[in-house]
Design a protein around this motif. Structure first.
Motif, PDB file in Angstrom:
ATOM      1  N   ASP A 198       0.849  -1.193   0.000  1.00  0.00           N
ATOM      2  CA  ASP A 198       0.000   0.000   0.000  1.00  0.00           C
ATOM      3  C   ASP A 198       0.884   1.242   0.000  1.00  0.00           C
ATOM      4  O   ASP A 198       1.523   1.563   1.011  1.00  0.00           O
ATOM      5  CB  ASP A 198      -0.910  -0.011   1.226  1.00  0.00           C
ATOM      6  CG  ASP A 198      -1.930   1.116   1.193  1.00  0.00           C
ATOM      7  OD1 ASP A 198      -1.887   1.947   0.263  1.00  0.00           O
ATOM      8  OD2 ASP A 198      -2.772   1.167   2.114  1.00  0.00           O
TER       9      ASP A 198
ATOM     10  N   LYS B 134       0.137   4.227   0.189  1.00  0.00           N
ATOM     11  CA  LYS B 134      -0.276   5.275   1.123  1.00  0.00           C
ATOM     12  C   LYS B 134       0.454   5.157   2.460  1.00  0.00           C
ATOM     13  O   LYS B 134       0.450   6.099   3.258  1.00  0.00           O
ATOM     14  CB  LYS B 134      -1.795   5.230   1.335  1.00  0.00           C
ATOM     15  CG  LYS B 134      -2.585   5.567   0.074  1.00  0.00           C
ATOM     16  CD  LYS B 134      -4.064   5.699   0.354  1.00  0.00           C
ATOM     17  CE  LYS B 134      -4.833   5.998  -0.926  1.00  0.00           C
ATOM     18  NZ  LYS B 134      -4.378   7.244  -1.595  1.00  0.00           N
ATOM     19  N   GLN B 135       1.075   4.017   2.706  1.00  0.00           N
ATOM     20  CA  GLN B 135       1.860   3.838   3.928  1.00  0.00           C
ATOM     21  C   GLN B 135       3.332   4.210   3.732  1.00  0.00           C
ATOM     22  O   GLN B 135       4.113   4.149   4.675  1.00  0.00           O
ATOM     23  CB  GLN B 135       1.756   2.387   4.396  1.00  0.00           C
ATOM     24  CG  GLN B 135       0.361   1.970   4.808  1.00  0.00           C
ATOM     25  CD  GLN B 135       0.319   0.538   5.331  1.00  0.00           C
ATOM     26  OE1 GLN B 135       1.308   0.020   5.842  1.00  0.00           O
ATOM     27  NE2 GLN B 135      -0.816  -0.092   5.191  1.00  0.00           N
TER      28      GLN B 135
ATOM     29  N   ASN C 251       8.338   6.745   6.596  1.00  0.00           N
ATOM     30  CA  ASN C 251       8.099   5.296   6.638  1.00  0.00           C
ATOM     31  C   ASN C 251       8.427   4.632   5.304  1.00  0.00           C
ATOM     32  O   ASN C 251       7.931   5.030   4.251  1.00  0.00           O
ATOM     33  CB  ASN C 251       6.640   5.000   6.994  1.00  0.00           C
ATOM     34  CG  ASN C 251       6.429   3.547   7.366  1.00  0.00           C
ATOM     35  OD1 ASN C 251       6.997   3.069   8.338  1.00  0.00           O
ATOM     36  ND2 ASN C 251       5.619   2.841   6.600  1.00  0.00           N
TER      37      ASN C 251
ATOM     38  N   GLU D 106       4.647  -7.089   5.763  1.00  0.00           N
ATOM     39  CA  GLU D 106       3.856  -5.935   5.331  1.00  0.00           C
ATOM     40  C   GLU D 106       4.126  -5.569   3.876  1.00  0.00           C
ATOM     41  O   GLU D 106       3.917  -4.424   3.465  1.00  0.00           O
ATOM     42  CB  GLU D 106       4.097  -4.727   6.243  1.00  0.00           C
ATOM     43  CG  GLU D 106       3.742  -4.986   7.696  1.00  0.00           C
ATOM     44  CD  GLU D 106       3.963  -3.773   8.588  1.00  0.00           C
ATOM     45  OE1 GLU D 106       4.454  -2.742   8.087  1.00  0.00           O
ATOM     46  OE2 GLU D 106       3.648  -3.858   9.786  1.00  0.00           O
TER      47      GLU D 106
ATOM     48  N   SER E 233      -0.618  -5.793   0.637  1.00  0.00           N
ATOM     49  CA  SER E 233      -1.835  -5.231   1.225  1.00  0.00           C
ATOM     50  C   SER E 233      -3.034  -5.995   0.674  1.00  0.00           C
ATOM     51  O   SER E 233      -3.154  -6.169  -0.546  1.00  0.00           O
ATOM     52  CB  SER E 233      -1.967  -3.749   0.886  1.00  0.00           C
ATOM     53  OG  SER E 233      -3.239  -3.269   1.278  1.00  0.00           O
TER      54      SER E 233
ATOM     55  N   LYS F 149      -6.059  -2.656  -0.073  1.00  0.00           N
ATOM     56  CA  LYS F 149      -5.878  -1.407  -0.821  1.00  0.00           C
ATOM     57  C   LYS F 149      -6.643  -1.369  -2.143  1.00  0.00           C
ATOM     58  O   LYS F 149      -6.805  -0.317  -2.733  1.00  0.00           O
ATOM     59  CB  LYS F 149      -4.387  -1.171  -1.076  1.00  0.00           C
ATOM     60  CG  LYS F 149      -3.796  -2.038  -2.179  1.00  0.00           C
ATOM     61  CD  LYS F 149      -2.421  -1.531  -2.577  1.00  0.00           C
ATOM     62  CE  LYS F 149      -1.969  -2.142  -3.875  1.00  0.00           C
ATOM     63  NZ  LYS F 149      -0.763  -1.513  -4.400  1.00  0.00           N
TER      64      LYS F 149
END
Length: 330
Positions: A42, A44-45, A50, A216, A219, A222
């Motif tokens: 994802d 957006k993360q 990050n 991680e 996703s 998403k």
């Protein structure tokens, strides 16, 4: 390759030039939107604070490239991956980016990659740069320099330094650390269970076979991306037959990427992706740690052999994270 490369003093962190890694850069107002539709993670993360692991797949879900995403600015995203898979990664992403307000380039020559690991690494980062990322995957951007804290059995950081500043940063860090070879970094990556694809592994494995769901790197919320349907089906139907494992082999001859593993009753139950010289835990016996994708059923007996059914035995070692057993049983 030499066992001395993995023998360093333990009272100082080790500084390693990441010369076997490449950086692809996606830049422009549509950089995030483009990659969100192409990658398993994802976007957006992924931010200036990050970093994240991810993969780019074929429509059938097979991984073309696996990488770490680094975001120096809002409109600039870097994909750090082994140089060995840079060309297929560029070729595949390049086919689709022509329809986006973004550009894809090879930025490997614009940055110098450094790895700092071992006891005291975090303290040295703080002393040199004023602060350090404090959690796994946390990222710090300072003066065009990007620092990412990465998983490992000890404190570990990746630094991506603009070329003009590389010599200065190296001198600052090496004054209170010791230089190490790339095998030391490869060993730490293997121990952390972080996949290291080679050219022969392109389009061979699904993301879950590389344990990306445990890191991680996938996703499941998403929305659509290339290969998403196949990846989601495997996750929810639980038919994973093989996955990334870690092992140690007592051998005077180094393994090679692509070398097969065999069990007493079956041939070709696994394939080596990466390896590095390493002494056996709690001993001084020299050998190699290996990273391989191995059949779950063949691995359960822990009677695996390198190259031939009579070859050196591979002793499986634990990963630092768990694989959801329901992936195999749903």
């Amino acid at each position: 390759m030499n066992f001395a490369d993995t023998t360093v003093a333990s009272d100082q962190p080790v500084l390693v030039p990441l010369i076997d890694q490449a950086l692809l850069k996606v830049e422009g107002p549509d950089a995030e939107k483009f990659l969100q539709g192409q990658l398993s993670c994802d976007l957006k993360q992924v931010s200036s604070a990050n970093s994240l692991l991810g993969s780019n797949c074929t429509p059938k879900g097979n991984v073309i490239s696996a990488f770490r995403l680094i975001r120096p600015t809002d409109e600039q995203i870097l994909l750090r991956m082994p140089k060995a898979i840079r060309e297929p990664a560029l070729a595949n992403l390049g086919k689709y980016i022509v329809f986006s307000k973004a550009e894809l380039t090879d930025a490997s020559d614009s940055y110098t990659g450094l790895g700092l690991q071992g006891a005291g690494a975090e303290a040295l980062i703080k002393k040199t740069f004023g602060e350090a990322p404090d959690t796994i995957n946390a990222q710090l951007v300072t003066d065009d320099l990007v620092i990412v804290r990465v998983p490992g059995l000890s404190e570990r950081f990746e630094l991506w330094v603009p070329g003009a500043k590389a010599a200065s940063v190296w001198e600052q860090l090496i004054a209170e650390s010791q230089a190490g070879g790339t095998d030391l970094w490869k060993l730490a990556e293997i121990q952390a269970g972080l996949v290291q694809l080679d050219l022969d592994s392109v389009e061979v494995y699904l993301p879950q076979m590389l344990n990306l769901q445990a890191l991680e790197g996938i996703s499941f919320s998403k929305g659509c991306y290339t290969g998403q349907e196949v990846v989601a089906r495997l996750q929810h139907r639980g038919k994973l037959k093989k996955y990334l494992m870690r092992g140690w082999v007592d051998s005077t001859l180094p393994p090679t990427a692509g070398m097969n593993l065999h069990s007493p009753n079956r041939r070709n139950v696994g394939k080596i992706l990466s390896f590095a010289p390493a002494t056996k835990a709690d001993s001084d016996i020299p050998g190699y740690e290996v990273q391989a994708v191995i059949s779950k059923s063949a691995a359960e007996g822990n009677l695996l052999h390198l190259d031939t059914q009579e070859g050196p035995q591979v002793e499986l070692l634990p990963l630092p994270y768990n694989i959801d057993p329901e992936l195999f049983e749903r």
